[in-house]
Design an enzyme around this catalytic site. Sequence first.
Site, short mmCIF file in Angstrom:
data_model
loop_
_atom_site.label_atom_id
_atom_site.label_comp_id
_atom_site.label_asym_id
_atom_site.label_seq_id
_atom_site.Cartn_x
_atom_site.Cartn_y
_atom_site.Cartn_z
N CYS A 105 0.86 -1.36 0.13
CA CYS A 105 -0.19 -0.03 0.01
C CYS A 105 0.81 1.33 -0.04
CB CYS A 105 -0.90 0.08 1.20
SG CYS A 105 -1.92 1.46 1.37
N HIS A 147 -8.93 -3.77 -2.47
CA HIS A 147 -7.85 -3.11 -1.49
C HIS A 147 -8.31 -1.52 -1.60
CE1 HIS A 147 -3.95 -2.13 -0.07
NE2 HIS A 147 -4.12 -1.01 -0.64
ZN LIG Z 1 -3.60 0.90 -0.17
#
Ligand SMILES: [Zn+2]
Length: 196
Positions: A105, A147
């Site tokens: 991320c 996500h």
């Molecule tokens: Zn992310």
Amino acid sequence: MILPITAYGDPVLRKVGTDITKDYPKLETLVENMWETMYNASGVGLAAPQIGLPIRLFVIDTTPFSEDEDLSPEDQKALNGFKKVFVNAKIEEETGEEWTFNEGCLSIPDIREDVNRKETIKITYLDENFNEKSETYGGLLARVIQHEYDHIEGILFTDKLSSLKKRLIKGKLSNISKGKINADYRMRFPDMKKGR
Ligand SMILES: [Zn+2]
């Protein structure tokens, strides 16, 4: 314009995003800036909370994944050029077996962990022109959407790890929020008095 990416620990990453309307101020510029910010950081997705805005907006371009030689030609084709803006998205259904993929991320640099998610999703959303869409996705496409979708629900992939894994990365996460990290893109750190 490249915007600083919000680092782990910032409360904006924990907010459930609000829907936006067509007259959201400078939406077109915002989306352009999100693309630029995402590409600059070599990401395949970016959600509005990651640039400090708690709204239901994220962008995805999975083209870099299409170069993965371990994927089938069909999967490569599906991922190549899949570039979309998702406004006010709602995942209606998640089905199929859970499978594992090593996720990362942009808000949590240098941490990658295996995350389990279901195979297939049904999602409704508006595109950048506010046309209503209802689509079904599987595999890696679903994965990237899941996500980013989590981001507009205030959820991070690290939330989905076992309690053991969470304990193991706790120190690293706390360092990220303090800015004790070398990301090769601009970030904004919650536990630092000043950005850089
Ligand atoms: Zn992310």
